[in-house]
Design an enzyme around this catalytic site. Structure first.
Site, PDB file in Angstrom:
ATOM      1  CB  ALA A  65      -0.893  -0.013   1.242  1.00  0.00           C
ATOM      2  N   GLY A 109       0.535  -4.933   1.023  1.00  0.00           N
ATOM      3  CA  GLY A 109      -0.679  -4.983   0.216  1.00  0.00           C
ATOM      4  C   GLY A 109      -0.450  -5.641  -1.139  1.00  0.00           C
ATOM      5  CD  GLU A 112      -2.370  -7.560   3.124  1.00  0.00           C
ATOM      6  OE1 GLU A 112      -2.280  -6.370   2.731  1.00  0.00           O
ATOM      7  OE2 GLU A 112      -2.677  -7.861   4.288  1.00  0.00           O
ATOM      8  CD  GLU A 132       1.801  -5.395   5.741  1.00  0.00           C
ATOM      9  OE1 GLU A 132       2.644  -6.297   5.953  1.00  0.00           O
ATOM     10  OE2 GLU A 132       0.923  -5.488   4.856  1.00  0.00           O
TER      11      GLU A 132
HETATM   12  C1  HXC Z   1       5.067   4.219  -1.407  1.00  0.00           C
HETATM   13  C2  HXC Z   1       6.971   3.213  -2.163  1.00  0.00           C
HETATM   14  C3  HXC Z   1       6.600   1.985  -1.560  1.00  0.00           C
HETATM   15  C4  HXC Z   1       5.337   1.939  -0.870  1.00  0.00           C
HETATM   16  C5  HXC Z   1       8.510   1.709  -2.533  1.00  0.00           C
HETATM   17  N1  HXC Z   1       8.170   2.996  -2.741  1.00  0.00           N
HETATM   18  N2  HXC Z   1       7.578   1.075  -1.819  1.00  0.00           N
HETATM   19  N3  HXC Z   1       6.204   4.312  -2.067  1.00  0.00           N
HETATM   20  N4  HXC Z   1       4.618   3.089  -0.812  1.00  0.00           N
HETATM   21  N5  HXC Z   1       4.877   0.831  -0.300  1.00  0.00           N
HETATM   22  C6  HXC Z   1       8.923   4.011  -3.459  1.00  0.00           C
HETATM   23  C7  HXC Z   1      10.131   4.472  -2.684  1.00  0.00           C
HETATM   24  O1  HXC Z   1       9.778   5.431  -1.731  1.00  0.00           O
HETATM   25  C8  HXC Z   1      10.974   5.057  -3.798  1.00  0.00           C
HETATM   26  O2  HXC Z   1      10.481   6.338  -4.118  1.00  0.00           O
HETATM   27  C9  HXC Z   1      10.689   4.139  -4.956  1.00  0.00           C
HETATM   28  O3  HXC Z   1       9.459   3.486  -4.662  1.00  0.00           O
HETATM   29  C10 HXC Z   1      11.770   3.087  -5.149  1.00  0.00           C
HETATM   30  O4  HXC Z   1      11.966   2.429  -3.910  1.00  0.00           O
HETATM   31  P1  HXC Z   1      13.433   2.179  -3.282  1.00  0.00           P
HETATM   32  O5  HXC Z   1      13.251   1.931  -1.847  1.00  0.00           O
HETATM   33  O6  HXC Z   1      14.373   3.256  -3.691  1.00  0.00           O
HETATM   34  O7  HXC Z   1      13.856   0.837  -4.052  1.00  0.00           O
HETATM   35  P2  HXC Z   1      14.781  -0.342  -3.498  1.00  0.00           P
HETATM   36  O8  HXC Z   1      15.968   0.223  -2.773  1.00  0.00           O
HETATM   37  O9  HXC Z   1      15.036  -1.250  -4.647  1.00  0.00           O
HETATM   38  O10 HXC Z   1      13.897  -1.099  -2.397  1.00  0.00           O
HETATM   39  C11 HXC Z   1      12.727  -1.768  -2.790  1.00  0.00           C
HETATM   40  C12 HXC Z   1      11.871  -2.119  -1.535  1.00  0.00           C
HETATM   41  C13 HXC Z   1      11.633  -0.871  -0.692  1.00  0.00           C
HETATM   42  C14 HXC Z   1      12.594  -3.194  -0.710  1.00  0.00           C
HETATM   43  C15 HXC Z   1      10.557  -2.724  -2.062  1.00  0.00           C
HETATM   44  O11 HXC Z   1      11.141   0.183  -1.542  1.00  0.00           O
HETATM   45  C16 HXC Z   1      10.660  -1.064   0.429  1.00  0.00           C
HETATM   46  O12 HXC Z   1      10.973  -1.652   1.434  1.00  0.00           O
HETATM   47  N6  HXC Z   1       9.460  -0.497   0.247  1.00  0.00           N
HETATM   48  C17 HXC Z   1       8.417  -0.529   1.284  1.00  0.00           C
HETATM   49  C18 HXC Z   1       7.782  -1.912   1.365  1.00  0.00           C
HETATM   50  C19 HXC Z   1       6.694  -1.960   2.434  1.00  0.00           C
HETATM   51  O13 HXC Z   1       6.946  -1.596   3.591  1.00  0.00           O
HETATM   52  N7  HXC Z   1       5.541  -2.363   2.049  1.00  0.00           N
HETATM   53  C20 HXC Z   1       4.349  -2.447   2.966  1.00  0.00           C
HETATM   54  C21 HXC Z   1       3.620  -1.141   2.954  1.00  0.00           C
HETATM   55  S1  HXC Z   1       2.316  -1.148   4.146  1.00  0.00           S
HETATM   56  P3  HXC Z   1      11.460   7.608  -4.297  1.00  0.00           P
HETATM   57  O14 HXC Z   1      10.516   8.754  -4.539  1.00  0.00           O
HETATM   58  O15 HXC Z   1      12.253   7.718  -3.037  1.00  0.00           O
HETATM   59  O16 HXC Z   1      12.304   7.235  -5.485  1.00  0.00           O
HETATM   60  C22 HXC Z   1       1.109  -2.059   3.420  1.00  0.00           C
HETATM   61  C23 HXC Z   1      -0.152  -2.202   4.225  1.00  0.00           C
HETATM   62  C24 HXC Z   1      -1.135  -3.050   3.473  1.00  0.00           C
HETATM   63  O17 HXC Z   1       1.212  -2.540   2.359  1.00  0.00           O
HETATM   64  C25 HXC Z   1      -2.390  -3.249   4.230  1.00  0.00           C
HETATM   65  C26 HXC Z   1      -3.419  -2.265   3.921  1.00  0.00           C
HETATM   66  C27 HXC Z   1      -3.546  -1.235   4.990  1.00  0.00           C
END
Ligand code: HXC
Length: 234
Positions: A65, A109, A112, A132
């Site tokens: 998400a 998400g 999911e 998360e």
């Molecule tokens: C918004 C995101 C994002 C996310 C990545 N980006 N994941 N933006 N929401 N979930 C963005 C980063 O901010 C970055 O933007 C760009 O995508 C590239 O990401 P990087 O981190 O630079 O890439 P990399 O180093 O290759 O790492 C990839 C990654 C990492 C391991 C996937 O991005 C990461 O850990 N992302 C978060 C994953 C996460 O926590 N997901 C769960 C979210 S909560 P910029 O602008 O800086 O270039 C969720 C809740 C679901 O999903 C349930 C519903 C409520």
């Protein structure tokens, strides 16, 4: 219909939706989930379509998400606005089969969403996870329900509590994905499966999907009761 954060195309009787927010690794926001729901419902209503595929980019099916969009939400916003339930689960009302073709990250998400599809075909670079917990939240769209049913309690707890990722090999071994193929064969494999499904009787395909989902999502006693209608004590 024109979309901004997804693209759609057809191959034979297969409707293909590609998530298309590459700079954000296909992070899922309201607009994207609305567009995805509209596209899938459109294909579901189209008599020329027999099966659907949802896919992302090579680097990310979806990295979760949209964290930035969620950051400002209060509990009251989420509850009164029906966040997640409002539009994330549209895919669950689609009656024709939906295959997830997953390469790269399928996190939070994104994992999911893949699990909401009927089965997952993964590229060998796929990584699944529910990170998360690292953000101080918990999986909110089936990660604490569908994941344990798919991989069992031990691995689901491991993933939800540590936030670690599972690679494609482990995901196949655990039962999360049905097949793992080399990255450059992912769409061929998913399309082959979808075209095969399109060859079969559509009502049978829809009934098979519904039965498996009822067995997966319901209790066995409920299924037993459904066979005895009206109930014996009436
Ligand atoms: C918004 C995101 C994002 C996310 C990545 N980006 N994941 N933006 N929401 N979930 C963005 C980063 O901010 C970055 O933007 C760009 O995508 C590239 O990401 P990087 O981190 O630079 O890439 P990399 O180093 O290759 O790492 C990839 C990654 C990492 C391991 C996937 O991005 C990461 O850990 N992302 C978060 C994953 C996460 O926590 N997901 C769960 C979210 S909560 P910029 O602008 O800086 O270039 C969720 C809740 C679901 O999903 C349930 C519903 C409520």
């Amino acid at each position: 219909m024109s979309f901004e954060l997804i693209t759609t195309r057809t191959e034979g009787r297969v409707g293909i939706v590609t998530l298309n927010r590459p700079k954000q690794l296909n992070a899922l926001n309201d607009q994207l989930m609305n567009e995805l729901g509209q596209a899938l419902k459109g294909f579901d209503d189209d008599a020329d379509i027999g099966c659907m595929i949802v896919t992302g980019s090579e680097k990310a099916f979806a990295a979760g998400a949209d964290i930035g969009a969620m950051a400002k939400y209060t509990f009251a916003d989420v509850y009164s606005g029906d966040y997640i339930t409002r539009n994330w689960e549209t895919i669950r009302s689609v009656r024709k089969p939906v295959i997830a073709a997953v390469s790269g990250f399928a996190l939070g998400g994104g994992c999911e969403l893949a699990m909401m599809c009927d089965f997952i075909i993964a590229a060998d670079n796929a990584k699944f996870g529910q990170p998360e917990i690292k953000l101080g939240i918990i999986p909110g769209a089936g990660g604490t329900q569908r994941l344990p049913r798919a991989v069992g309690k031990a691995k689901a707890m491991d993933m939800a509590l540590t936030g670690r990722m599972m690679d494609a090999t482990e995901a196949e071994r655990a039962g999360l994905v049905s097949r793992v193929v080399p990255l450059d064969k992912l769409m061929d494999e998913a399309l082959g499966a979808a075209l095969m499904i399109c060859e079969y009787s559509l009502p049978s395909v829809m009934a098979a999907k519904e039965c498996v989902n009822r067995a997966f999502e319901g209790g066995l006693r409920v299924l037993h009761a459904a066979r005895q209608w009206p109930p014996a004590d009436h």
